[in-house]
Design a protein around this motif. Structure first.
Motif, PDB file in Angstrom:
ATOM      1  N   ASP A 268       0.870  -1.181   0.000  1.00 13.06           N
ATOM      2  CA  ASP A 268       0.000   0.000   0.000  1.00 13.06           C
ATOM      3  C   ASP A 268       0.904   1.228   0.000  1.00 13.06           C
ATOM      4  O   ASP A 268       1.513   1.567   1.011  1.00 13.06           O
ATOM      5  CB  ASP A 268      -0.887  -0.032   1.241  1.00 13.06           C
ATOM      6  N   GLU A 269       1.012   1.888  -1.135  1.00 12.17           N
ATOM      7  CA  GLU A 269       1.949   3.004  -1.277  1.00 12.17           C
ATOM      8  C   GLU A 269       1.626   4.146  -0.322  1.00 12.17           C
ATOM      9  O   GLU A 269       2.519   4.751   0.281  1.00 12.17           O
ATOM     10  CB  GLU A 269       1.950   3.492  -2.725  1.00 12.17           C
ATOM     11  N   ALA A 270       0.343   4.460  -0.193  1.00 15.86           N
ATOM     12  CA  ALA A 270      -0.041   5.559   0.685  1.00 15.86           C
ATOM     13  C   ALA A 270       0.306   5.241   2.132  1.00 15.86           C
ATOM     14  O   ALA A 270       0.795   6.099   2.880  1.00 15.86           O
ATOM     15  CB  ALA A 270      -1.536   5.852   0.535  1.00 15.86           C
ATOM     16  N   ALA A 271       0.074   3.987   2.556  1.00 14.33           N
ATOM     17  CA  ALA A 271       0.382   3.604   3.931  1.00 14.33           C
ATOM     18  C   ALA A 271       1.883   3.611   4.171  1.00 14.33           C
ATOM     19  O   ALA A 271       2.346   3.994   5.250  1.00 14.33           O
ATOM     20  CB  ALA A 271      -0.194   2.219   4.223  1.00 14.33           C
ATOM     21  N   LEU A 272       2.660   3.193   3.175  1.00 13.39           N
ATOM     22  CA  LEU A 272       4.116   3.211   3.315  1.00 13.39           C
ATOM     23  C   LEU A 272       4.634   4.636   3.452  1.00 13.39           C
ATOM     24  O   LEU A 272       5.508   4.918   4.266  1.00 13.39           O
ATOM     25  CB  LEU A 272       4.764   2.524   2.121  1.00 13.39           C
ATOM     26  N   ALA A 273       4.111   5.552   2.640  1.00 11.98           N
ATOM     27  CA  ALA A 273       4.528   6.954   2.736  1.00 11.98           C
ATOM     28  C   ALA A 273       4.194   7.520   4.111  1.00 11.98           C
ATOM     29  O   ALA A 273       4.983   8.255   4.706  1.00 11.98           O
ATOM     30  CB  ALA A 273       3.866   7.782   1.636  1.00 11.98           C
ATOM     31  N   GLU A 274       3.028   7.159   4.633  1.00 10.92           N
ATOM     32  CA  GLU A 274       2.627   7.648   5.949  1.00 10.92           C
ATOM     33  C   GLU A 274       3.511   7.055   7.042  1.00 10.92           C
ATOM     34  O   GLU A 274       3.899   7.735   7.993  1.00 10.92           O
ATOM     35  CB  GLU A 274       1.158   7.317   6.208  1.00 10.92           C
ATOM     36  N   ALA A 275       3.837   5.765   6.930  1.00 14.14           N
ATOM     37  CA  ALA A 275       4.718   5.140   7.908  1.00 14.14           C
ATOM     38  C   ALA A 275       6.090   5.799   7.900  1.00 14.14           C
ATOM     39  O   ALA A 275       6.696   6.031   8.950  1.00 14.14           O
ATOM     40  CB  ALA A 275       4.850   3.645   7.611  1.00 14.14           C
ATOM     41  N   LEU A 276       6.579   6.120   6.725  1.00 18.09           N
ATOM     42  CA  LEU A 276       7.870   6.778   6.593  1.00 18.09           C
ATOM     43  C   LEU A 276       7.844   8.152   7.244  1.00 18.09           C
ATOM     44  O   LEU A 276       8.759   8.543   7.972  1.00 18.09           O
ATOM     45  CB  LEU A 276       8.210   6.901   5.103  1.00 18.09           C
ATOM     46  N   ARG A 277       6.760   8.874   7.017  1.00 17.09           N
ATOM     47  CA  ARG A 277       6.625  10.210   7.600  1.00 17.09           C
ATOM     48  C   ARG A 277       6.535  10.154   9.120  1.00 17.09           C
ATOM     49  O   ARG A 277       7.227  10.878   9.833  1.00 17.09           O
ATOM     50  CB  ARG A 277       5.390  10.893   7.027  1.00 17.09           C
TER      51      ARG A 277
END
Length: 355
Positions: free
Chosen positions: A51-60
């Motif tokens: 899930d690209e959006a979830a990965l970006a959020e986890a990174l943030r």
């Protein structure tokens, strides 16, 4: 020129250089919106567990700094970078921390591993620049190494791969007044604290305020000052706040130290402030402002008086009170970017207007 209602919320940004392991959410892959044409989000594989959006959020979330330092945060794009796109990132030839292989070597050692890229836009508040060193703002490209874990992926390591110039257009009001983004932003913060502070009479500096008025202003202004938590400031924080708002120089406003000593607010080197609401909402929702840009005519200093800047911004503010509307005129000098550390405005004088 009248003020337009423009909301400004400080949001979080990823800043780390080699973050530790983070578990990303597991879900069906979502299409991530790409707004600037970068390659980061163009070629994600058809992996139902990514899930690209979830990965970006986890990174943030894993690498979030002090949110009060930020004026804006945007996700421009996020996605898996396929092997044919790896050469775009020189970072992959650098060694991983505590591992005897490069980023590329780590990826090549297991074909199930992924290289993930996220593109962010970050803008700092001018107060963050005044308050001390910080990372550069602009367009960030952040890389992360992903490793399969259960039904999802773990972020094993991450790093900032590139910082490009900010491509966001200037706020309409800033462009109309011919001021910098930093000057416009700090002007809004200054006016919000001044309008909510209740000192609705003529003055030229906090030397003309009572101790109670000075304390109230500090509590209000601290709401947009990074690292203060709104309540506890160091003595140096207070002096920087007063200098930024009331002096064209980079030194400390000449009476702030004395006023602070007399205020009774100092306790073991910290300034304890009363609770105060963030004045931004009151300013945005109830206060109306008209702005104008003027050239000062008396450029030469007279006697021992300081030389006035050539350029000024005049803000005519209408403030609702329980006894009717109050109209104040605030005159701000402009500190240019080359008179460091940041282009800003400083209050020269305030005047109550009568009809």
């Amino acid at each position: 020129m009248k003020k337009r209602k423009v909301g400004c919320a400080a949001l979080a940004l990823m800043l780390a250089l080699n973050c530790g392991c983070v578990r990303a959410a597991s879900a069906s892959r979502q299409e991530t919106r790409q707004t600037d044409g970068t390659s980061a989000a163009q070629s994600a594989p058809a992996d139902e567990a990514l899930d690209e959006a979830a990965l970006a959020e986890a990174l943030r979330l894993h690498c979030v700094p002090d949110e009060s330092r930020l004026a804006a945060f945007e996700v421009r794009g996020a996605g898996v970078v396929p092997p044919e796109g790896w050469d775009e990132y020189p970072l992959l030839d650098e060694h991983l921390v505590e591992q005897e292989r490069t980023w590329r070597g780590w990826l090549e050692a297991d074909e199930a591993r992924r290289l993930f890229a996220a593109v962010f836009r970050v803008e700092y508040t001018p107060e963050a620049t005044i308050n001390g060193p910080q990372y550069a703002g602009g367009i960030w490209t952040v890389l992360a190494l992903l490793e399969p874990a259960g039904e999802g992926y773990d972020i094993v390591a991450s790093s900032v791969a590139d910082i490009g110039p900010d491509d966001a257009p200037a706020p309409f009001e800033a462009a109309e007044l011919a001021v910098t983004d930093d000057q416009w932003a700090i002007l809004q913060h200054q006016l919000a604290a001044l309008a909510a502070g209740g000192v609705w009479r003529d003055y030229t500096s906090p030397a003309d305020w009572t101790a109670e008025e000075f304390t109230c202003w500090l509590a209000l202004r601290a709401q947009s000052w990074p690292g203060t938590d709104g309540q506890a400031l160091s003595k140096a924080d207070v002096l920087r706040m007063v200098q930024a708002d009331f002096s064209p120089e980079n030194g400390v406003w000449n009476s702030a130290d004395v006023r602070l000593q007399e205020s009774g607010l100092l306790d073991n080197g910290l300034v304890a402030l009363p609770a105060a609401e963030d004045p931004a909402r009151f300013f945005e929702e109830q206060v109306s402002v008209e702005y104008s840009r003027q050239l000062t005519k008396d450029q030469a200093a007279e006697g021992n008086a300081p030389m006035r800047p050539v350029d000024e911004v005049v803000a005519t503010v209408t403030i609702p009170t329980t006894e009717g509307e109050v109209r104040m005129e605030y005159r701000f000098g402009l500190v240019p970017p080359d008179n460091g550390p940041v282009s800003r405005t400083w209050l020269m004088e305030a005047r109550r207007l009568t009809e």
